[in-house]
Design a protein around this motif. Sequence first.
Motif, mmCIF file in Angstrom:
data_model
loop_
_atom_site.group_PDB
_atom_site.id
_atom_site.type_symbol
_atom_site.label_atom_id
_atom_site.label_comp_id
_atom_site.label_asym_id
_atom_site.label_seq_id
_atom_site.Cartn_x
_atom_site.Cartn_y
_atom_site.Cartn_z
ATOM 1 N N ALA A 170 -9.761 -3.537 -0.400
ATOM 2 C CA ALA A 170 -9.345 -2.899 0.649
ATOM 3 C C ALA A 170 -10.365 -2.299 0.689
ATOM 4 C CB ALA A 170 -8.566 -1.378 -0.075
ATOM 5 N N GLU A 171 -11.467 -2.114 1.052
ATOM 6 C CA GLU A 171 -12.366 -1.657 1.498
ATOM 7 C C GLU A 171 -12.879 -2.383 2.558
ATOM 8 O OE1 GLU A 171 -15.980 -2.069 -1.204
ATOM 9 O OE2 GLU A 171 -15.618 0.107 -2.730
ATOM 10 N N SER A 172 -12.582 -4.134 3.364
ATOM 11 C CA SER A 172 -12.790 -5.005 4.253
ATOM 12 C C SER A 172 -11.629 -4.963 4.932
ATOM 13 C CB SER A 172 -13.500 -6.058 3.106
ATOM 14 O OG SER A 172 -12.425 -7.319 2.475
ATOM 15 N N SER A 173 -10.285 -4.969 4.230
ATOM 16 C CA SER A 173 -9.763 -4.997 4.765
ATOM 17 C C SER A 173 -8.766 -3.947 5.681
ATOM 18 C CB SER A 173 -8.733 -6.049 3.889
ATOM 19 O OG SER A 173 -9.405 -6.868 3.731
ATOM 20 N N PRO A 174 -7.928 -4.471 6.007
ATOM 21 C CA PRO A 174 -6.731 -3.503 7.023
ATOM 22 C C PRO A 174 -5.709 -3.133 6.135
ATOM 23 C CG PRO A 174 -6.823 -4.595 8.815
ATOM 24 C CD PRO A 174 -8.592 -5.036 7.866
ATOM 25 N N ALA A 175 -5.310 -2.093 6.633
ATOM 26 C CA ALA A 175 -4.211 -1.561 5.175
ATOM 27 C C ALA A 175 -3.014 -2.400 5.259
ATOM 28 C CB ALA A 175 -4.086 -0.341 5.162
ATOM 29 N N MET A 176 -2.571 -2.054 6.671
ATOM 30 C CA MET A 176 -1.018 -3.346 7.252
ATOM 31 C C MET A 176 -1.433 -3.925 8.481
ATOM 32 S SD MET A 176 1.370 -2.518 5.873
ATOM 33 C CE MET A 176 2.953 -2.183 6.882
ATOM 34 N N PRO A 177 -2.320 -4.399 8.515
ATOM 35 C CA PRO A 177 -2.626 -4.878 8.886
ATOM 36 C C PRO A 177 -1.946 -6.616 10.282
ATOM 37 C CG PRO A 177 -3.524 -6.582 7.322
ATOM 38 C CD PRO A 177 -2.579 -5.154 7.152
ATOM 39 N N GLU A 178 -1.983 -6.781 11.294
ATOM 40 C CA GLU A 178 -0.743 -7.246 12.000
ATOM 41 C C GLU A 178 -0.729 -8.978 10.815
ATOM 42 O OE1 GLU A 178 -1.844 -8.711 16.467
ATOM 43 O OE2 GLU A 178 -1.468 -6.019 16.597
ATOM 44 N N ASP A 216 5.673 -0.471 0.443
ATOM 45 C CA ASP A 216 6.545 0.716 -0.027
ATOM 46 C C ASP A 216 7.859 0.502 -0.295
ATOM 47 O OD1 ASP A 216 4.243 2.199 0.137
ATOM 48 O OD2 ASP A 216 4.816 2.349 2.627
ATOM 49 N N GLU A 217 8.534 0.147 0.172
ATOM 50 C CA GLU A 217 9.962 -0.103 -1.172
ATOM 51 C C GLU A 217 10.048 -0.967 -2.091
ATOM 52 O OE1 GLU A 217 14.506 -0.662 0.870
ATOM 53 O OE2 GLU A 217 12.867 -1.366 2.349
ATOM 54 N N ALA A 218 9.073 -1.988 -2.079
ATOM 55 C CA ALA A 218 9.492 -3.100 -2.980
ATOM 56 C C ALA A 218 8.679 -2.254 -3.947
ATOM 57 C CB ALA A 218 8.919 -4.222 -2.577
ATOM 58 N N SER A 250 4.991 -16.820 -4.085
ATOM 59 C CA SER A 250 5.814 -15.653 -3.968
ATOM 60 C C SER A 250 5.632 -14.112 -5.047
ATOM 61 C CB SER A 250 7.417 -16.820 -4.019
ATOM 62 O OG SER A 250 7.556 -16.043 -5.628
ATOM 63 N N ILE A 251 6.503 -13.550 -4.563
ATOM 64 C CA ILE A 251 6.752 -12.220 -5.562
ATOM 65 C C ILE A 251 7.959 -11.948 -5.736
ATOM 66 C CG2 ILE A 251 5.527 -10.115 -5.275
ATOM 67 C CD1 ILE A 251 3.578 -10.153 -4.390
ATOM 68 N N ARG A 252 8.430 -11.707 -6.528
ATOM 69 C CA ARG A 252 9.778 -11.221 -6.507
ATOM 70 C C ARG A 252 10.263 -10.099 -7.528
ATOM 71 N NH1 ARG A 252 15.545 -14.573 -9.755
ATOM 72 N NH2 ARG A 252 16.549 -12.734 -8.903
ATOM 73 N N VAL A 253 10.649 -9.001 -7.166
ATOM 74 C CA VAL A 253 10.318 -7.284 -7.670
ATOM 75 C C VAL A 253 11.976 -7.154 -7.713
ATOM 76 C CG1 VAL A 253 10.023 -4.905 -7.076
ATOM 77 C CG2 VAL A 253 8.541 -6.863 -5.667
ATOM 78 N N PHE A 254 11.674 -6.917 -9.545
ATOM 79 C CA PHE A 254 13.506 -5.632 -10.138
ATOM 80 C C PHE A 254 12.650 -4.397 -9.826
ATOM 81 C CE2 PHE A 254 12.637 -10.236 -10.940
ATOM 82 C CZ PHE A 254 14.238 -10.899 -11.316
ATOM 83 N N PHE A 288 -2.946 -7.807 -6.712
ATOM 84 C CA PHE A 288 -1.666 -7.264 -6.536
ATOM 85 C C PHE A 288 -2.093 -5.404 -7.188
ATOM 86 C CE2 PHE A 288 1.999 -6.308 -9.131
ATOM 87 C CZ PHE A 288 2.935 -6.061 -8.232
ATOM 88 N N ARG A 289 -1.185 -4.657 -6.970
ATOM 89 C CA ARG A 289 -1.487 -3.230 -7.715
ATOM 90 C C ARG A 289 0.028 -2.911 -8.061
ATOM 91 N NH1 ARG A 289 -5.571 -0.641 -4.556
ATOM 92 N NH2 ARG A 289 -4.111 0.091 -2.907
ATOM 93 N N ALA A 290 0.650 -2.509 -8.460
ATOM 94 C CA ALA A 290 1.817 -1.742 -8.253
ATOM 95 C C ALA A 290 1.824 -0.565 -7.380
ATOM 96 C CB ALA A 290 2.912 -1.707 -10.059
ATOM 97 N N ASN A 291 2.358 0.129 -7.281
ATOM 98 C CA ASN A 291 1.842 1.322 -6.288
ATOM 99 C C ASN A 291 2.823 2.524 -7.079
ATOM 100 O OD1 ASN A 291 1.369 -0.227 -4.013
ATOM 101 N ND2 ASN A 291 3.171 0.016 -3.012
ATOM 102 N N GLU A 292 2.233 3.667 -7.062
ATOM 103 C CA GLU A 292 2.470 5.113 -8.142
ATOM 104 C C GLU A 292 3.347 5.083 -7.467
ATOM 105 O OE1 GLU A 292 0.095 8.192 -8.328
ATOM 106 O OE2 GLU A 292 -1.831 7.195 -8.955
ATOM 107 N N ARG A 293 4.842 5.485 -8.491
ATOM 108 C CA ARG A 293 5.710 6.047 -7.947
ATOM 109 C C ARG A 293 6.276 8.211 -7.526
ATOM 110 N NH1 ARG A 293 11.150 2.979 -10.050
ATOM 111 N NH2 ARG A 293 12.139 3.383 -7.973
#
Length: 217
Positions: free
Chosen positions: A49-57, A68-70, A114-118, A212-217
């Motif tokens: 996170a320190e060296s990369s943009p949060a939402m790069p192209e 966010d949705e996943a 790949s990442i599969r999310v339930f 990988f990290r799961a975002n807080e809900r």
Amino acid sequence: MRAVIAITGLICLAMLAACSGGGQEESAAEEPVETLAEANLTTAVDTVAESSPAMPEVKKDGYLRTLDEAGFTVFWPSGCGGLKEQTSSGSTRRAKREFIYTCDRDGAMGAGVSIRVFRDAHDPDGAPPTAEMVAEMVKVQLQKSGTSVIRQRHLQADGIEGVDVQAGEPDGAGEVWMRGLLSGSDVFILMAFDKSGGLFTDPEFVNFFASFRANER
């Protein structure tokens, strides 16, 4: 190595179907429990996170992205600019929503992640998900890949529990790495594969899992 090459397709085809249990017992003995912190699941995220943009192209180089949705953030390896995204239109047999994100590196079928999310997952009877259910889901997908377990670890930390499994093709160089995580009511299945081997020491694949990290809900 057709089984490993086709594993991405197997996961995509299973988008709206629940995984089933059963099958042969894994031959490798389970290794001791290792915490998520010891597995560098948080440290590597902070470094990236320190060296990369949060939402790069979307581009050929590796990039950090929050979905966010996943409900997760991960650093996708280089060559994953053509990320494929699939989303269920509503609830499925295993969750209120399902998401699948797949990358064939450089557009080839020999290596990828790949990442599969339930989201708000449940078992076939509607009960909340368990760590045992997550482990079984990983086991079923590994059996479909035609690989044999080399090593496995039980991961746990505050509010998160899971299993990490590395497997290889019995008569070839192909390797598959899977990690199943239970975070609250959400289940995340991460996978990487490489028909040429060297998967478990490849820095970009290692960082994919570590970031990988799961975002807080």
